[in-house]
Enzyme design. Structure first.
Site, mmCIF file in Angstrom:
data_model
loop_
_atom_site.group_PDB
_atom_site.id
_atom_site.type_symbol
_atom_site.label_atom_id
_atom_site.label_comp_id
_atom_site.label_asym_id
_atom_site.label_seq_id
_atom_site.Cartn_x
_atom_site.Cartn_y
_atom_site.Cartn_z
ATOM 1 N N ARG A 93 -11.497 -3.011 -1.531
ATOM 2 C CA ARG A 93 -11.009 -2.333 -0.331
ATOM 3 C C ARG A 93 -12.064 -1.473 0.367
ATOM 4 N NH1 ARG A 93 -6.717 1.985 -2.872
ATOM 5 N NH2 ARG A 93 -6.005 1.996 -0.713
ATOM 6 N N TYR A 120 -2.824 10.874 -6.057
ATOM 7 C CA TYR A 120 -4.260 11.007 -6.405
ATOM 8 C C TYR A 120 -4.805 9.732 -7.029
ATOM 9 C CZ TYR A 120 -8.391 13.036 -8.717
ATOM 10 O OH TYR A 120 -9.667 13.318 -9.143
ATOM 11 N N ARG A 121 -5.811 9.145 -6.411
ATOM 12 C CA ARG A 121 -6.520 7.979 -6.948
ATOM 13 C C ARG A 121 -7.987 8.379 -7.131
ATOM 14 N NH1 ARG A 121 -2.097 6.686 -7.279
ATOM 15 N NH2 ARG A 121 -0.974 4.823 -6.593
ATOM 16 N N GLY A 176 0.893 -1.169 0.000
ATOM 17 C CA GLY A 176 0.000 0.000 0.000
ATOM 18 C C GLY A 176 0.917 1.200 0.000
ATOM 19 N N ASP A 189 6.569 5.527 -4.515
ATOM 20 C CA ASP A 189 6.548 5.382 -3.048
ATOM 21 C C ASP A 189 7.959 5.108 -2.531
ATOM 22 O OD1 ASP A 189 3.777 5.408 -3.461
ATOM 23 O OD2 ASP A 189 3.659 3.212 -3.456
ATOM 24 N N TYR A 211 -5.638 -5.772 -3.302
ATOM 25 C CA TYR A 211 -5.545 -5.284 -4.677
ATOM 26 C C TYR A 211 -4.689 -6.231 -5.502
ATOM 27 C CZ TYR A 211 -0.797 -3.195 -4.466
ATOM 28 O OH TYR A 211 0.548 -2.974 -4.385
HETATM 29 O O1 KDG Z 1 -3.257 2.244 -5.045
HETATM 30 C C1 KDG Z 1 -3.169 2.060 -3.842
HETATM 31 O O2 KDG Z 1 -3.976 2.494 -3.026
HETATM 32 C C2 KDG Z 1 -2.016 1.306 -3.329
HETATM 33 O O3 KDG Z 1 -1.576 1.587 -2.252
HETATM 34 C C3 KDG Z 1 -1.453 0.206 -4.183
HETATM 35 C C4 KDG Z 1 -0.015 0.354 -4.601
HETATM 36 O O4 KDG Z 1 0.864 -0.312 -3.706
HETATM 37 C C5 KDG Z 1 0.412 1.778 -4.720
HETATM 38 O O5 KDG Z 1 -0.565 2.493 -5.391
HETATM 39 C C6 KDG Z 1 1.701 1.903 -5.457
HETATM 40 O O6 KDG Z 1 1.988 3.277 -5.532
#
Ligand code: KDG
Length: 306
Positions: free
Chosen positions: A103, A166-167, A30, A257, A88
């Site tokens: 998640r 950003y996701r 993560g 990361d 994931y």
């Molecule tokens: O996308 C996520 O929330 C994650 O933590 C999964 C991956 O380990 C992470 O995105 C890699 O940067």
């Protein structure tokens, strides 16, 4: 007085990587954990704490056991009856990764459910790290609790590092993400954004525009940009730091990361921003050559020392 420790706040999931035929390899990863993993590998004399919330199922036990075997504690993070970790899976197109998540009800979403435990976890830390994903998984009130705890740690002398990471899928809308990230930047000492994310979220045209915008709040900014140079800004000085070209990457998961972990380890060890970025690029180059987000400690240490 801030102490000697390093703490990272967020969600570590079960990770499925390295698919070959029907077989997957399961690990733990993560974004904030990936950073702590590298940071801990490279500054092992500092107590490392992963600040989150955990369930009580076998996978949560395994996860906490994996952390402990590698010298990473969970401090006073809550253990929640009936909860379990998120999951994931990494799908690769060449080496470029994409993620599928399970998640929505992960234990980590409750990481701010006990504000005093959260604040206690942030005591005696030389450095506290968190990300936009940490913000995104929390309800509004929990996010406020988190930001207050981070501000408290900063007031007590901890250095605060933040990656906006950003996701889009984790946010209700773009405006919420923008507002929360700006609030986080207001309590940040070192910001580690990625240019394509900032472009998507804020419409920045160049990495320099990102640095200028973040400079309203933050003194030290490193704008990562994949294989393009990273832009380092400290006290108004800017430097482009070329990335390392990897001829045959296998999986780009966790590169940014791990860059952050390498950069922060170098800064804590007394290196200046440019030397820290050089080392961080070497770390990222090592991580894209392994499957999954985490590279072995020895690999990270060899890359860090060049
Ligand atoms: O996308 C996520 O929330 C994650 O933590 C999964 C991956 O380990 C992470 O995105 C890699 O940067």
């Amino acid at each position: 007085m801030a102490g000697n420790g390093v703490a990272s706040i967020g969600e570590c999931m079960l990770e499925l990587s390295g698919q070959t035929g029907p077989n997957w390899r399961m690990g733990f990863a993560g974004d904030t954990f990936n950073t702590l993993w590298a940071l801990h590998a490279l500054s092992g004399d500092r107590p490392a704490t992963y600040v989150s919330a955990f369930g009580d199922d076998p996978f949560s036990h395994n996860q906490i056991g994996f952390f402990a075997e590698n010298g990473i504690g969970i401090g006073s993070s809550p253990l929640i009856a009936g909860a379990r970790p998120g999951l994931y899976a990494i799908t690769l197109t060449g080496a470029e990764r994409s993620f599928t998540y399970w998640r929505g009800d992960a234990a980590a979403r409750q990481l701010a459910s006990d504000p005093s435990a959260l604040s206690k976890n942030l005591e005696n830390q030389a450095l506290v790290y968190f990300s936009g994903i940490t913000l995104a998984i929390l309800e509004d009130s929990a996010r406020n609790t988190l930001l207050a705890a981070v501000a408290g740690a900063r007031a007590a002398g901890s250095l605060i590092a933040f990656d906006p990471n950003y996701r889009p899928r984790l946010w209700r809308n773009r405006e919420d993400a923008q507002a929360a990230i700006v609030e986080a930047l207001a309590v940040t000492d070192i910001a580690l954004p990625t240019f394509p994310d900032e472009q998507m979220l804020f419409g920045d045209e160049t990495a320099r525009a990102t640095a200028k915008r973040l400079g309203q709040w933050v003194g030290e900014i490193i704008v990562k940009n994949g294989e393009q140079p990273a832009l380092i800004c400290e006290n108004g000085m800017q430097h482009d730091m070329p990335a390392i070209h990897v001829a045959a990457p296998v999986d780009t998961t966790g590169a940014g990361d791990s860059f952050n972990g390498g950069y922060l380890a170098a800064r804590l060890a007394g290196h200046g921003p440019r030397e820290a970025a050089r080392r961080a690029h070497r770390i990222a180059a090592a991580v894209v050559q392994v499957r999954g987000a985490l590279a072995p400690f020895e690999t990270l240490r060899a890359a860090f020392d060049g």
